[in-house]
Design a protein around this motif. Structure first.
Motif, PDB file in Angstrom:
ATOM      1  N   ASP A  36       0.831  -1.200   0.000  1.00  0.00           N
ATOM      2  CA  ASP A  36       0.000   0.000   0.000  1.00  0.00           C
ATOM      3  C   ASP A  36       0.867   1.252   0.000  1.00  0.00           C
ATOM      4  O   ASP A  36       0.585   2.214  -0.712  1.00  0.00           O
ATOM      5  N   ARG A  37       1.954   1.249   0.796  1.00  0.00           N
ATOM      6  CA  ARG A  37       2.855   2.404   0.809  1.00  0.00           C
ATOM      7  C   ARG A  37       3.498   2.619  -0.558  1.00  0.00           C
ATOM      8  O   ARG A  37       3.603   3.753  -1.039  1.00  0.00           O
ATOM      9  N   LYS A  38       3.916   1.532  -1.209  1.00  0.00           N
ATOM     10  CA  LYS A  38       4.515   1.645  -2.546  1.00  0.00           C
ATOM     11  C   LYS A  38       3.498   2.164  -3.554  1.00  0.00           C
ATOM     12  O   LYS A  38       3.803   3.029  -4.373  1.00  0.00           O
ATOM     13  N   ARG A  39       2.281   1.635  -3.473  1.00  0.00           N
ATOM     14  CA  ARG A  39       1.214   2.035  -4.392  1.00  0.00           C
ATOM     15  C   ARG A  39       0.901   3.523  -4.236  1.00  0.00           C
ATOM     16  O   ARG A  39       0.768   4.259  -5.214  1.00  0.00           O
ATOM     17  N   LYS A  40       0.836   3.996  -3.000  1.00  0.00           N
ATOM     18  CA  LYS A  40       0.538   5.407  -2.746  1.00  0.00           C
ATOM     19  C   LYS A  40       1.696   6.303  -3.177  1.00  0.00           C
ATOM     20  O   LYS A  40       1.469   7.412  -3.680  1.00  0.00           O
ATOM     21  N   ALA A  41       2.935   5.847  -3.007  1.00  0.00           N
ATOM     22  CA  ALA A  41       4.102   6.628  -3.436  1.00  0.00           C
ATOM     23  C   ALA A  41       4.100   6.801  -4.949  1.00  0.00           C
ATOM     24  O   ALA A  41       4.388   7.892  -5.456  1.00  0.00           O
ATOM     25  N   VAL A  42       3.759   5.747  -5.663  1.00  0.00           N
ATOM     26  CA  VAL A  42       3.677   5.827  -7.133  1.00  0.00           C
ATOM     27  C   VAL A  42       2.584   6.806  -7.533  1.00  0.00           C
ATOM     28  O   VAL A  42       2.787   7.656  -8.405  1.00  0.00           O
ATOM     29  N   TYR A  43       1.431   6.728  -6.885  1.00  0.00           N
ATOM     30  CA  TYR A  43       0.325   7.637  -7.201  1.00  0.00           C
ATOM     31  C   TYR A  43       0.734   9.092  -6.967  1.00  0.00           C
ATOM     32  O   TYR A  43       0.489   9.961  -7.807  1.00  0.00           O
ATOM     33  N   ARG A  44       1.371   9.364  -5.810  1.00  0.00           N
ATOM     34  CA  ARG A  44       1.796  10.740  -5.511  1.00  0.00           C
ATOM     35  C   ARG A  44       2.817  11.237  -6.526  1.00  0.00           C
ATOM     36  O   ARG A  44       2.772  12.391  -6.943  1.00  0.00           O
ATOM     37  N   ALA A  45       3.742  10.368  -6.942  1.00  0.00           N
ATOM     38  CA  ALA A  45       4.752  10.756  -7.927  1.00  0.00           C
ATOM     39  C   ALA A  45       4.111  11.062  -9.278  1.00  0.00           C
ATOM     40  O   ALA A  45       4.534  11.978  -9.979  1.00  0.00           O
ATOM     41  N   GLU A  46       3.087  10.309  -9.633  1.00  0.00           N
ATOM     42  CA  GLU A  46       2.411  10.517 -10.920  1.00  0.00           C
ATOM     43  C   GLU A  46       1.442  11.696 -10.890  1.00  0.00           C
ATOM     44  O   GLU A  46       1.013  12.158 -11.938  1.00  0.00           O
ATOM     45  N   ASN A  47       1.083  12.173  -9.701  1.00  0.00           N
ATOM     46  CA  ASN A  47       0.090  13.246  -9.571  1.00  0.00           C
ATOM     47  C   ASN A  47       0.624  14.411  -8.744  1.00  0.00           C
ATOM     48  O   ASN A  47      -0.086  14.988  -7.926  1.00  0.00           O
ATOM     49  N   LYS A  48       1.883  14.782  -8.993  1.00  0.00           N
ATOM     50  CA  LYS A  48       2.523  15.858  -8.235  1.00  0.00           C
ATOM     51  C   LYS A  48       1.763  17.171  -8.335  1.00  0.00           C
ATOM     52  O   LYS A  48       1.679  17.923  -7.376  1.00  0.00           O
ATOM     53  N   GLU A  49       1.206  17.452  -9.492  1.00  0.00           N
ATOM     54  CA  GLU A  49       0.506  18.718  -9.717  1.00  0.00           C
ATOM     55  C   GLU A  49      -0.701  18.856  -8.784  1.00  0.00           C
ATOM     56  O   GLU A  49      -0.957  19.932  -8.251  1.00  0.00           O
ATOM     57  N   ILE A  50      -1.413  17.771  -8.561  1.00  0.00           N
ATOM     58  CA  ILE A  50      -2.569  17.797  -7.656  1.00  0.00           C
ATOM     59  C   ILE A  50      -2.116  18.144  -6.244  1.00  0.00           C
ATOM     60  O   ILE A  50      -2.736  18.966  -5.565  1.00  0.00           O
ATOM     61  N   TYR A  51      -1.012  17.558  -5.802  1.00  0.00           N
ATOM     62  CA  TYR A  51      -0.530  17.804  -4.455  1.00  0.00           C
ATOM     63  C   TYR A  51       0.010  19.221  -4.299  1.00  0.00           C
ATOM     64  O   TYR A  51      -0.158  19.836  -3.253  1.00  0.00           O
ATOM     65  N   LYS A  52       0.623  19.767  -5.329  1.00  0.00           N
ATOM     66  CA  LYS A  52       1.097  21.151  -5.274  1.00  0.00           C
ATOM     67  C   LYS A  52      -0.085  22.100  -5.142  1.00  0.00           C
ATOM     68  O   LYS A  52      -0.061  23.041  -4.351  1.00  0.00           O
ATOM     69  N   THR A  53      -1.138  21.876  -5.925  1.00  0.00           N
ATOM     70  CA  THR A  53      -2.328  22.722  -5.894  1.00  0.00           C
ATOM     71  C   THR A  53      -3.014  22.636  -4.537  1.00  0.00           C
ATOM     72  O   THR A  53      -3.395  23.653  -3.959  1.00  0.00           O
ATOM     73  N   THR A  54      -3.162  21.450  -4.024  1.00  0.00           N
ATOM     74  CA  THR A  54      -3.799  21.258  -2.715  1.00  0.00           C
ATOM     75  C   THR A  54      -2.999  21.954  -1.624  1.00  0.00           C
ATOM     76  O   THR A  54      -3.570  22.630  -0.759  1.00  0.00           O
ATOM     77  N   ALA A  55      -1.688  21.827  -1.647  1.00  0.00           N
ATOM     78  CA  ALA A  55      -0.838  22.467  -0.647  1.00  0.00           C
ATOM     79  C   ALA A  55      -0.972  23.986  -0.724  1.00  0.00           C
ATOM     80  O   ALA A  55      -1.008  24.671   0.301  1.00  0.00           O
ATOM     81  N   ALA A  56      -1.072  24.517  -1.939  1.00  0.00           N
ATOM     82  CA  ALA A  56      -1.227  25.963  -2.115  1.00  0.00           C
ATOM     83  C   ALA A  56      -2.561  26.439  -1.543  1.00  0.00           C
ATOM     84  O   ALA A  56      -2.624  27.472  -0.867  1.00  0.00           O
TER      85      ALA A  56
END
Length: 70
Positions: A36-56
């Motif tokens: 699950d940790r590996k799967r989530k890390a891959v998802y976060r790496a593939e969706n960096k833009e979403i995480y940048k927007t959310t953090a902003a």
């Protein structure tokens, strides 16, 4: 005392239930914690833009004073 096991859908290993996250609905996750940790890390790496927007957005809202702790 017998220890219950569950099969991980990703790595196919039979592991004790402690190796699986317990969902809010009382059921165990379909894959083990390491997978699950590996799967989530891959998802976060593939969706960096979403995480940048959310953090902003969180940063802006915190600065407005609407959220004290997040």
């Amino acid at each position: 005392m017998t220890q219950e096991n569950k099969n991980c859908s990703i790595c196919k290993q039979s592991l004790p239930l402690e190796e699986f996250y317990l969902s809010h609905n009382g059921m165990y996750n379909f894959c083990c914690k390491p997978c699950d940790r590996k799967r989530k890390a891959v998802y976060r790496a593939e969706n960096k833009e979403i995480y940048k927007t959310t953090a902003a957005i969180v940063s802006i809202v915190k600065n407005l004073g609407h959220i004290k702790e997040f």
